[in-house]
Scaffold this active site. Structure first.
Site, short mmCIF file in Angstrom:
data_model
loop_
_atom_site.label_atom_id
_atom_site.label_comp_id
_atom_site.label_asym_id
_atom_site.label_seq_id
_atom_site.Cartn_x
_atom_site.Cartn_y
_atom_site.Cartn_z
N HIS A 356 28.08 31.40 -28.06
CA HIS A 356 26.67 31.11 -27.77
C HIS A 356 26.55 29.86 -26.89
O HIS A 356 26.06 28.81 -27.33
CB HIS A 356 25.87 30.95 -29.06
CG HIS A 356 25.59 32.26 -29.72
ND1 HIS A 356 26.22 32.68 -30.87
CD2 HIS A 356 24.75 33.27 -29.37
CE1 HIS A 356 25.78 33.88 -31.21
NE2 HIS A 356 24.89 34.27 -30.32
N ASP A 397 18.95 31.99 -26.43
CA ASP A 397 19.79 31.38 -27.47
C ASP A 397 19.84 29.86 -27.31
O ASP A 397 20.80 29.21 -27.74
CB ASP A 397 21.22 31.96 -27.43
CG ASP A 397 21.34 33.26 -28.22
OD1 ASP A 397 20.58 33.46 -29.18
OD2 ASP A 397 22.20 34.10 -27.86
#
Ligand code: CMP
Ligand code: MG
Ligand code: ZN
Length: 661
Positions: A356, A397
């Site tokens: 991420h 994200d």
């Protein structure tokens, strides 16, 4: 007269809004007419007038002998009875035999028909013959008819409560109407089984479980996969016998370690103008310009792009795309502030996260842009929608701590407290991005109209919150339902062209962003393999943390025990493929084959690796196996000199045989 239908507003199958079936001509229209409140009241009014006449006749006539008004009354009586019989026939035609399944309706119908027959019989008797005795008999029949008052009162009661409901529930939701119709269907269902089915549907709606998936019922799923879905993807475990869901992290004070929500902007951000210059210089670099030509290809390599842009892949791609679609001018955006915003967003992605990080955000942005190049999607968008899609992908994200929602909730992380354990990460990604956007240096939307900003914000929020895996099954099921009703297609009706509803467009975009987010197993093997390594490493890091905190390690998060091939096969089979089969169906042949070809090829790769390990006892690491396979597939493609687009046009629709990549 045949009294009103077996419930006011009664509509059986085939009624407006009901399931289509083979109908007798005009049946539906008659039913709609009879179900109208005004018609119901008018019919009841006529019955009451008739009852008053019958009652007056009984009360006023002398004990013996035939009263003087009897001949007139007989004609009036006959007129009413004929009218009631006609009404009964119309109701039988409109509702079918189900109408007389109701005991009161049946009784009513018998009284009307018997009365009519007797009335005609007596009127046909020659004057004088058996006149007195027949008159006495007729009075008894009329008395029976008074019993009908009871049925009428019953109908009146129903009519009044239906009227009250209609009056006070006018601001209700469609679900109330649906439940009302289902309730009537249950009452009038012909078999017990039908009644139970309708009751089951009503229960599903009432308990709001229409889109809930019970993974325990899926016997084809491994126990670990089903645990992964229930626990890791935030679905509720509704098994009352399952007591493994412990509050494991409750004694710890572990924090996500995520970046603070508010930044001190000016302390470490370069000036907006400088940011713009830097971004423009990067775009003009020959190697970057060359790569940008292929930015809309499914096989575009985000890792290579990040390298070419010296770690600025997200800023460069997002700025380039927003500019390329003319959105900067159309939406009156500030160029320098946009560059500054994108730079800060990129910085907010933690480089330490294996998966991420800003490269994943870039990947999702590219995937989303790829989907929007198809007319079935791109053709539905207003400029503000397209801008929302690109921004939502870029920020989806933002400030991800490398830990999942489950972990944050279990460890009582401050983010979990702020967002009440609901879509913790997704809420943070979007809220923190908007906080940044509203800072002076980053607010590129200042010239945008109030309405456009409100629309942009609403769409970005919907799209980013929709990336919560918790909504996966709901998205797939709703998407299928909407597909089957052609909700995403412009339609030419008799009167006008029906545009796709904007709510449906936004839902479609949310599904597109979610698909873009889990696209990595549908990428060419080398890229897919790299993503798998990164995502698994991030899972394992969380698993290490869970173990060190004395928490149970989440399924597939244990680096010592996890079978990566099995995890990926499950991820593809249970989550990605069912979504991609549906979603790509709207993109057309090119989209279907480009995405599904890679997905199926990768699935075959994992299956083959698994087979070798179990049957041949191979000990080769999966990374090596996949690297060799990626090279073989690339060589084969080079040998066949088959470009992906050609393969795409040959490979056909979803479920087609896998073609070499
Ligand atoms: P996120 O990007 O927030 O949303 C989608 C999630 O799917 C992602 O986090 C991961 O948790 C999960 N995911 C994505 N790719 C894979 C993969 N290849 N295998 C298992 N899980 C994945
Ligand atoms: Mg996410
Ligand atoms: Zn993501």
């Amino acid at each position: 007269m045949a009294s009103t239908a077996s419930g006011l507003g009664a509509s059986q199958a085939g009624a407006p809004g009901g399931p289509p079936g083979r109908e007798l001509p005009g049946r539906r229209a008659i039913r709609t007419f009879l179900d109208k409140m005004k018609v119901e009241f008018a019919v009841i009014g006529v019955v009451i007038v008739y009852m008053v006449l019958v009652f007056a006749d009984l009360m006023l006539n002398e004990e013996d002998g035939i009263p003087w008004w009897n001949p007139v009354f007989q004609v009036v009586d006959l007129g009413f009875l004929i009218a009631f019989t006609l009404e009964l026939l119309v109701r039988l035609y409109a509702y079918g035999l189900v109408y007389v399944k109701d005991a009161l309706n049946m009784f009513d119908a018998i009284v009307v028909l018997v009365s009519l027959v007797l009335q005609i019989f007596f009127m046909l008797q020659p004057a004088g013959t058996t006149a007195t005795s027949s008159f006495g008999f007729m009075r008894i029949v009329r008395l029976i008819r008074l019993v009908r008052l009871f049925t009428v009162m019953n109908k009146l009661q129903k009519a009044r409560s239906a009227y009250k409901k209609a009056k006070y529930l006018r601001i209700g939701t469609p679900v109330e109407k649906v439940m009302e119709l289902l309730g009537q269907m249950r009452e009038t269902s012909e078999t017990d089984e039908d009644g139970q089915d309708v009751a089951w549907i009503m229960d599903l709606i009432a308990t709001d479980k229409l889109y809930t998936i019970d993974v325990r019922k899926n016997t084809s799923m491994s126990a670990e996969m089903s645990a992964f879905i229930t626990a890791n993807l935030g679905l509720k475990n509704e098994d009352p016998d399952d007591d493994t869901a412990t509050d494991a992290g409750s004694t710890t004070t572990a924090s996500s370690g995520g970046a603070p929500m508010l930044r001190q902007e000016s302390s470490y951000l370069p000036a907006a103008a400088e940011e713009l210059t830097r971004c423009q210089e990067l775009v003009e670099r020959p190697e970057v310009a060359e790569l940008l030509k292929h930015i809309a290809d499914w096989e575009f390599d985000p890792f290579a792009f990040v390298e070419a842009t010296q770690g600025n892949g997200l800023v460069v791609a997002a700025y380039h795309l927003i500019d390329h679609y003319g959105l900067i001018d159309k939406m009156r955006l500030s160029r320098s502030r946009l560059a500054s915003f994108l730079h800060q967003i990129q910085e907010g992605y933690r480089g330490e996260n294996p998966y991420h990080n800003a490269t994943h955000a870039l990947d999702v942005l590219l995937n989303m842009n790829y989907f929007l190049t198809f007319d079935a999607l791109g053709g539905l968008l207003k400029p503000v929608d397209r801008l929302a899609c690109l921004l939502a992908a870029a920020v989806h994200d933002f400030e991800h701590p490398g830990l999942n929602n489950n972990f944050l909730a279990a460890t009582k992380d401050p983010l979990a407290i702020t967002y009440n354990d609901r879509s913790i990460l997704e809420s943070h990604h979007v809220a923190a991005s908007f906080k940044l956007l509203l800072s002076d240096e980053c607010n590129f939307t200042r010239q945008m109209g109030r309405d456009a900003y409100a629309e942009l914000r609403a769409t970005v929020i919907q799209l980013v919150l929709g990336t919560d895996m918790k909504y996966h099954f709901e998205h797939v099921t709703k998407f299928k339902t909407k597909l089957s009703s052609n909700a995403f297609k412009h339609a030419e009706t008799d009167s006008a062209e029906r545009a796709v509803q904007h709510d449906d467009v936004k839902f479609l975009l949310a599904v597109a962003l979610h698909s873009a987010d889990i696209a990595n197993p549908a990428k060419p093997t080398a890229v897919c393999s790299k993503w798998t390594e990164l995502v698994m490493e991030e899972f394992f890091l969380q698993g290490d943390k869970e173990a060190s905190l004395g928490m149970p390690v989440s399924p597939f998060y244990d680096r010592e025990k996890t079978n990566v091939a099995q995890c990926q096969m499950g991820f593809i089979n249970v989550l990605v493929k069912p979504l991609y089969v549906e979603f790509t169906s709207i993109l057309g042949d090119k989209g279907i084959s480009e995405c599904l070809r890679c997905l199926e090829s990768n699935f075959d790769g994992w299956t083959e690796y698994q087979r070798r390990c179990t049957e041949d006892g191979a000990t080769e690491p999966w990374t090596e196996f996949m690297a060799t396979r990626a090279k073989e597939l690339a060589d084969e493609r080079a040998r066949l000199n088959r470009r992906p687009s050609l393969a795409a046009s040959l490979s056909g629709r979803a479920g087609a045989q896998v073609h070499p990549q």
